[in-house]
Structures are given as C-alpha cells and as structure tokens.
Design an enzyme around this catalytic site. Sequence first.
Site, mmCIF file in Angstrom:
data_model
loop_
_atom_site.group_PDB
_atom_site.id
_atom_site.type_symbol
_atom_site.label_atom_id
_atom_site.label_comp_id
_atom_site.label_asym_id
_atom_site.label_seq_id
_atom_site.Cartn_x
_atom_site.Cartn_y
_atom_site.Cartn_z
ATOM 1 N N GLU A 141 0.800 -1.087 0.056
ATOM 2 C CA GLU A 141 -0.389 -0.158 -0.001
ATOM 3 C C GLU A 141 0.673 1.039 -0.323
ATOM 4 O O GLU A 141 0.796 2.135 1.067
ATOM 5 C CB GLU A 141 -1.434 0.296 1.201
ATOM 6 C CG GLU A 141 -1.906 -1.249 1.136
ATOM 7 C CD GLU A 141 -3.237 -1.021 2.113
ATOM 8 O OE1 GLU A 141 -2.857 -0.040 3.386
ATOM 9 O OE2 GLU A 141 -4.662 -1.909 1.996
ATOM 10 N N GLU A 156 -6.267 -7.842 -0.972
ATOM 11 C CA GLU A 156 -7.682 -8.422 0.323
ATOM 12 C C GLU A 156 -8.520 -7.716 0.121
ATOM 13 O O GLU A 156 -8.642 -7.305 -0.052
ATOM 14 C CB GLU A 156 -6.694 -7.187 1.352
ATOM 15 C CG GLU A 156 -5.282 -7.126 1.800
ATOM 16 C CD GLU A 156 -4.098 -6.470 2.748
ATOM 17 O OE1 GLU A 156 -4.678 -5.727 3.095
ATOM 18 O OE2 GLU A 156 -3.316 -6.133 2.398
HETATM 19 C C1 GLA Z 1 -4.005 -3.050 4.440
HETATM 20 C C2 GLA Z 1 -2.985 -3.278 4.694
HETATM 21 C C3 GLA Z 1 -2.681 -4.566 5.675
HETATM 22 C C4 GLA Z 1 -4.321 -4.949 7.043
HETATM 23 C C5 GLA Z 1 -4.855 -4.395 6.355
HETATM 24 C C6 GLA Z 1 -6.130 -3.458 7.110
HETATM 25 O O1 GLA Z 1 -4.797 -3.342 3.237
HETATM 26 O O2 GLA Z 1 -2.443 -3.727 3.494
HETATM 27 O O3 GLA Z 1 -2.148 -5.071 5.922
HETATM 28 O O4 GLA Z 1 -3.408 -3.066 7.343
HETATM 29 O O5 GLA Z 1 -4.875 -3.027 5.491
HETATM 30 O O6 GLA Z 1 -8.037 -3.576 6.708
#
Ligand code: GLA
Length: 709
Positions: free
Chosen positions: A155, A313
């Site tokens: 991210e 995710e």
């Molecule tokens: C992000 C991160 C993860 C986690 C999620 C929680 O997407 O990449 O490591 O922190 O958020 O929602």
Amino acid sequence: MTAINASRTTHRKVLYGGDYNPEQWPRDVWEEDHAAFDLAGIDTVTLAVFDWALISRGEDDYDFTVLDAVVERVAESGRQFVMATATGALPPWLAHRHPEVNRTDFDGRRHVYGQRHNACPNSPVFRRLSARLAGKIAERYAGHPQLAAWHIGNEYGGACYCENCAAAFRTWLRERYRNLDRLNEAWNATFWSHTFTDWAEIVPPNALSEHWRGQNHTAFQGITIDYLRFTSDAMLQNFVDEKAAIREHDPSTPATTNFMGMYRPIDYHRWAKHLDFASWDNYPPTDRSEARMAFTHDLMRGLKGGDPFWVMEQTPTITASRDINPLKRPGVLRLWSWQSVAHGADAVLYFQMRQSRGACEKYHGAVLDHAGRTDTRAFREVAELGADFARVGEVVLGTRTPARTALLFDWDSWWASEMTDGLNRTVSYPQVVLGYHRALWEAGVQLDVLPVDAPLDGYDVVVAPLLHMIKGDTAQRLRAVTERGGSVVSTFHSGRVDQDTNAFLTDVPGPLASLFGVRVEETDSLPGDVVNRISLAGVGPEQTVTATSVFEILVAEGAEIVGTYGDDFYAGRAAVTRRRCPAGGSAWYVGTLLDPDGIAAVLRRALADHDLIGPYAAEPELEFAVRSHGETRTAFLLNHADTPVTVAAHAPGIDLLSGRVVAGGEQLTLAPKDVVVLQETSAVPGSSGTDSANQAIPRSSNSRCSGDS
Ligand code: GLA
Ligand code: ZN
C-alpha cells in the site's frame, strides 16, 4: 498476463486465500491453520509483508530460518504463495542507525520511529537496503514451484517533505522543465513575486511553505500538483528498484503491489505499466458501497488495459481501523466476492488468514479468530465461498469484460480541482465521478474506467465528469468520438486548466468549447442546501429535477438547450446542453451538480441512443456484469437489495452456483444478497434489451448518490 493463473499454478480456479503471518504465533498453531485452510478451500497465501525485522537485524545480517519454515509448511500443504518483499514497515535498527529513512511530515515534523508505510522514498539508505532485501528474498525463493507472484512493498502512499525529498524534487523539476524560465512560466511565478532564480530556492510545498491554510489550500497549484506527481514517481521508483532486484534472480514470475482503489496521493495511471498485473485492497467505506466497489474494480482493471486483476485484500468480517466497525452481514462476503470476479478479478484474497495476537489489528477480522474456531458463521461463509470457487473452476480465468461505454478518471484533475481556490470546496472529484458512475451502474452498463490518454476507439459513449485539466490531445480524441458517431458527456468545472494548472486564455470550457458548442458565462457556487430547480426537456419525458452547489450559466453556441435553471437571477438560462453531431452522436454538457435523477435522465438518454442500457435496468439494485472470451459469456446477476427480486432471464444458460438450467426469458428470483453466475448457452450479441433503443428507461427514485468516505 492472462497466463498468470493458468501456467504457473496447479490451481485453475479463482485464487483464494490471503495474508498469512504465522511467524506471529507458535508452530503447533500452524497445523491448526492448515487444517482449517483445507476446510475452506484456501489455495494461496501471501507471506512476509511486514517481515523486514524478522529477516534482517542489520545491514549484512539476513536470517531466513523462520520464513523458510513457513514456506516449507505452506508448500507441504500444496498451497501456493505470494512472496512479499517485506518492506512495508521499517525495522527499528534501521530507523535508529539511519534517521534519514524516517519521514518528515506535511507539518514539517521529523518522525523518529513508529507505525508502518513509514519510509522516506528518497532516502538513499532506504533505497539501497529495501532493494537489497527484495533481492535477498528473491534469491532465496525464486524458482520455488509454488511461488505464484511477487508482492512488492505494501500500500504505497503518504508523502515526505524532508531535505532528501527536497533535493530529489529539484532534480525531478530540472528534468521536467530544463530551465527556470520554463518552470516560472509553468507555475505563473510572477504572481506574488515567486520568480525563482536558483533551483536551491525551491522547497517542498507543505504547511511551512505554500500550504499555511492546510492540505487542500495552496497559494500555487503549479508547485503543489508537481509535488504530488513527484511523490507518486518517487514511490514508483521504490517499487521499480525492488522489482529490478527481484528480476536479477527471477526473470518472469509476475510482480504487483496492492493498490487502494480511489486513493488520492498516488497516481496509479503513472504506475500501471510497471506492474505485471494490477491488484488492490477492497475496504469500502460503508456496507452499501456496491456501486463504488464496482467503479473501483473497473478503475483497477483499467490500469492494465482490461486484463484480470486480483483483490489482494478484503476482510471476511470487520476492519479494525474505524471508530465503529460493523460486521459484514450474512451473504455480503459472498456477494461482494462474486462482484469482484464479475468485474475481472481472478483472485479473491483476505486480510487476514488468522488474527494477530497483539497490536492495533488484533481485532481485525480474519478467516480464523484467536481461538481458531471453524464452527463460526464467518468461517462457514468463508468455506462456502471456497467451495463455490472450486465448483466454478476455471471458467472465468483470464476472461475480459466487454464494454462500449467508458468513464474517464484522472488524478491530475482530482488534485487540481480539489486544491484550487475559487471553485466550490464542498464538491469533491470522486463524489462527482461516483454520481455519474452510479447512474451508469444502475442502468446495467458494461463499463471501462480509463485514464484520459487511453485509446477511445472502441467506445460509443464516453463519460468524462469534471474533466478539469486538459492534457495532450484529450480534447481532439473526445471530438473524434463524436466524429465517428459516438457520444460524449461532461460536466461543470471541465476544460478549465492546462497541464500546468493555468487557465486557458479563452472562454470556458477552453479546448472543449467547440465539442460541446457551449460557453460558460459565469459560475455561481453556493452552499449544498441551496437548491435550483432544473427543467429537463428533450432527454426523455419532460421533468423537473434539482441541482446544487455549482451553477454554470451556459451560453449555447451550436448546442441545443435541454435543461434550464428555474431559480435565482439566472432562471431561464441554460444549465444542460446537447450538441447533435453530424455523424449521429451527441456532446452533452451538464453545467451543474444534478441530483441522481437528473444525472440518470441525461445518461440514460445518451446510452439509449447507442442501445447500451443493460437488460435489468429497471432493477437498479440488481447488478449485471459480463465476462467473456470469444463466444463464451459468463453473466453475473448480483442482488444487492435487502429484498428479493424477480426478473426475466436475459439469456438461457446454467447457473454455475446452483446447477440450475435457465431458459431465456424464464422468471428468475434472487433472494436478498443472492448471486447467479450464468454460463450463457447461446451467444447473445450486445447486452441491451431490444426496446431500450429509443426511449429513456425510467429509474427508481429511491437510490442515492454514494458519497466519498
Ligand atoms: C491494509 C494493509 C494490511 C492491513 C489491512 C487492514 O490493506 O495492507 O496490512 O493493515 O489494511 O484493513
Ligand atoms: Zn523524504
């Protein structure tokens, strides 16, 4: 790219799994984990996203003992893995020994240590050691038969304003402008005596310089937009550095990083060509974000020209980062997961496979809770979805989402329109785009979301809301759409500035004026509770809708007036226009923030002119999406409503989830949140209902424009 799933793995199905961090708990629990994963049909896990400190305790100190054991156990289970480069968070030793790796924030505070996603992208030490770590990991695991992909960083986002960044910014500016005269001209530096005479005089635009009044308030858009572009490029360079390090050991395993959808700080279009495939993390702001998610999936798919992407995710239950963290209601995980696939996802992964024991995400939802229970509602829903994916198999893998309607999205326009004084600060770029998107989505339109420089040849309708900045040949390419018979729709605040954020020295909407046959004489901007009634005629049945916030008073110069203001001193003046183009299409200009009914009326007219309205457009909460490959079409019907819906099937086929054989026209009832994955048994050219061609189809009036989070 479509070969990713097919050639590399034994799992010829939508990939299913997620972030797995067993290094955080004892080994006997690993056994429990894998037994549960087997029950849930989990085939793919992402490893090591935040493992820098686990792997390395110093510059020349690398120890893979734990990660090797994790990989070995995963491999034994038959699962494949996505290997991260472990650079998502700095280890304390690095921050301590080399304070330059820490960021300086917008307010000028030099961070000491803490959090994650915390590195200065221009720190030479960070660049060297992050790339070295990526290389070491690649060296170790490249060639592993169960390695599915590389996950670089995590991210990417935020910004840094330190001295190293200032220096790198100056270098970036030199490359862009070559000389200070050109830079001064681009930034209109004569205004407020900002003419720069030495590159060293340029400092990052933050709270200590041009942004005294905050993030969205700059005295000079030129430097601010350039700093955003520069930051996006700097983080991209971090990605590129790590990818190059991987490629020294592994020439071909695809590499990606997890994007965040509509994320303002990073221009994903600038990144796209460096990714082997796109992936993103789907955490919608509310539990009624279905239209927004559809948009974001399409935006992410658009990064790689329509190739399938991954949902890297999503949470099975709750996220932990909000003040209030609602559960996904029964059926919602299944519905949203199939929605991702419907829009082009070939992998659906979770954060996270098991809950952490401690720290800020210990209550974040996971496939397995702290107790590791498999007899919970959440686990059951995860396992049922796993069984669904197994049942459907490879049918959709690598397939495309055919679309003749395009929606343009542009980070520069986002930045410039939200960081410019004199417009209406209560109107956000995503909110306007999502408003237009929602109307398209409810009409069941198959859509591509594209950057402004994408080829527009295959599209009959191009919608470009708030196209604030006109770069390159965008205006000519939009005109070309109408010259071959297509239609274009745009809105207020479009055609205002050039690539440097300077106004065009001509009428608004600048280079778009002749396309739309319109000129903006004045722009009124009012608080959101002030309503102006708009009478629409010529877009369907005559009707009155409402508009708020921005009111451009239009002068038609070649266009016909299809919407007029009803109130204020500009009552009777033009608010919405249409220029009928000789080749048959139209150029629609909407000079005000219409309510959802108004937007839908205009868009449904434009879509109907090209026979693009979907077969279930009378049911706005029943989403319709298609993936296809040659003659093979898989149609997805997704009932987002809290009530059942009954429709006549648009085509014959087999519902791959229930096995039910469906005849064309047969009444299909979908329970609330239910999904049908219809493998069509006869190729149906186009997807529109036959009677939609020449009339605007009314929409239900109870749906609302979704706001930005
Ligand atoms: C992000 C991160 C993860 C986690 C999620 C929680 O997407 O990449 O490591 O922190 O958020 O929602
Ligand atoms: Zn920095």
